[in-house]
Enzyme design. Structure first.
Site, PDB file in Angstrom:
ATOM      1  N   THR A  82       0.938  -1.253  -0.158  1.00 19.83           N
ATOM      2  CA  THR A  82       0.011  -0.014  -0.030  1.00 19.83           C
ATOM      3  C   THR A  82       0.855   1.373   0.079  1.00 19.83           C
ATOM      4  OG1 THR A  82      -0.211   0.138   2.508  1.00 19.83           O
ATOM      5  CG2 THR A  82      -1.865  -1.302   1.250  1.00 19.83           C
ATOM      6  N   LYS A 111       7.935   1.678   2.894  1.00 16.28           N
ATOM      7  CA  LYS A 111       8.885   2.297   3.754  1.00 16.28           C
ATOM      8  C   LYS A 111       8.443   2.859   5.098  1.00 16.28           C
ATOM      9  CE  LYS A 111      10.141   4.906   0.449  1.00 16.28           C
ATOM     10  NZ  LYS A 111       9.475   4.256  -0.658  1.00 16.28           N
ATOM     11  N   VAL A 138      14.196  -0.370  -0.384  1.00 14.73           N
ATOM     12  CA  VAL A 138      15.375   0.417  -0.670  1.00 14.73           C
ATOM     13  C   VAL A 138      16.020   0.004  -2.053  1.00 14.73           C
ATOM     14  CG1 VAL A 138      17.751   0.878   0.013  1.00 14.73           C
ATOM     15  CG2 VAL A 138      15.995   0.418   1.801  1.00 14.73           C
ATOM     16  N   LYS A 211      15.251   5.840   3.447  1.00 20.79           N
ATOM     17  CA  LYS A 211      15.982   4.578   2.940  1.00 20.79           C
ATOM     18  C   LYS A 211      17.372   4.459   3.918  1.00 20.79           C
ATOM     19  CE  LYS A 211      14.082   4.662  -1.591  1.00 20.79           C
ATOM     20  NZ  LYS A 211      13.985   5.146  -2.812  1.00 20.79           N
ATOM     21  N   GLY A 305       9.792   1.336 -10.078  1.00 19.40           N
ATOM     22  CA  GLY A 305       9.014   0.893 -11.352  1.00 19.40           C
ATOM     23  C   GLY A 305       8.284  -0.466 -11.061  1.00 19.40           C
TER      24      GLY A 305
END
Length: 328
Positions: A82, A111, A138, A211, A305
């Site tokens: 999500t 994340k 990441v 990250k 992507g």
């Protein structure tokens, strides 16, 4: 292996498409988007669900929520993809907690939960003897976590340096190559789909900083958060600054850095020699791991992507399948 997928954005659709294209040994028993859900213990046809989503804007029954799917479906692995909320980590954190407490493995690209609740979620997974995998959080398709855990096992990692945001890398590339202003390069990035309508999360360095947090907590168990990272974005960077760097045979890239023995956690534009391994063009990501045995290892690849992120998620699911063979 039975899986449930929460999230039907580009990543969720990428996972479903990859399952079909590669005929992977997964049975999808539950799917949810933000407005609907579907549960079927006998298996759900991914192609049919994607068609319904495309035509109707929802994937299933409006009366079924994502948390309903987490609680009611029969599955071995929850795939949580999500939208990230970097402020609260919700609702993804609740989805992940609930699945773990049911004794289910979790694979996520989200994340927020990892940046905010890393130690808690890892401890909960250990308590329930399940795996929490997050390769996709990441650098997209780059196998960063697998390299840290497996390829560099036995090494002490002393520092990390990385280009961790493709949007910023594209903007800086275009400013250097074509002399575009920041504003012009951002417009182009939006038109090509590399930047969101509101690019704040990327250009202010927040995405890269999250990250860095995930990497620092993973590698060194540092228990840090976003507020512990010194963050400077690229939104105030001028063409003149880029040109000055170019005159010195250098360029500028947004770097995320973590060096524990210097108490350094930072994201900022940095001047680098043009032949530096972290000077990449376009939307590529890269991460250098500085180790005691292997020296510097630099990983380069696509950082975002649909298919690229799906690659990381599928790799994690297959890792769990191998690790828990006969148990999952």
């Amino acid at each position: 292996m039975r899986i449930v997928i929460l999230g039907m954005g580009s990543v969720g659709r990428g996972v479903l498409a990859s399952i079909m294209e590669k005929d992977l040994p997964f049975t999808v028993t539950g799917i949810a988007d933000s407005k609907s859900g579907i549960v079927d213990p006998s298996g759900i046809d991914p192609g049919k669900v994607m068609t319904i989503k495309r035509e109707k804007g929802i994937c299933g029954n409006p009366g079924i929520t994502p948390i309903d799917v987490v609680r009611q479906a029969d599955y071995d692995v929850l795939v949580e993809v999500t939208t990230t909320n970097a402020t609260t980590g919700e609702p993804a954190t609740s989805h992940i907690r609930e699945a773990i407490m049911r004794g289910r493995h979790v694979v996520t690209s989200n994340k927020g939960p990892l940046a905010l609740h890393f130690r808690e979620l890892k401890a909960l997974a250990r308590e329930h003897d399940v795996s929490l995998r997050y390769e996709a959080t990441v650098a997209g398709a780059i196998p960063v976590m697998h390299t840290i855990e497996n390829g560099l096992a036995g090494n002490r990692i002393n520092a990390i340096y990385g280009v961790l945001n493709g949007t910023c890398n594209y903007i800086l590339t275009r400013m250097a190559e074509e002399g575009l202003s920041y504003e012009q390069a951002l417009i182009e990035a939006r038109e090509l789909g590399y930047a969101e309508a509101d690019p704040t999360y990327d250009v202010k360095g927040i995405d890269a900083a999250i990250k860095v947090v995930i990497l620092a907590n993973t590698i060194w168990n540092m228990n840090v958060g976003l507020s512990d990272v010194e963050v400077t974005g690229i939104d105030l960077l001028t063409t003149a600054a880029i040109r000055l760097a170019e005159e010195q045979d250098c360029t500028i890239r947004l770097l995320g850095e973590a060096v524990p023995n210097k108490n350094l956690l930072r994201v900022s534009p940095r001047i680098l020699p043009r032949d530096h391994p972290l000077v990449l063009n376009g939307t590529l990501n890269a991460l250098t791991l500085s180790t005691d045995l292997a020296g510097d290892i630099t990983l380069i690849g696509k950082g975002a992507g649909s298919k690229e992120t799906a690659s990381a998620i599928i790799g994690d699911i297959l890792f769990i399948k191998r690790m828990y063979a006969g148990r999952a």
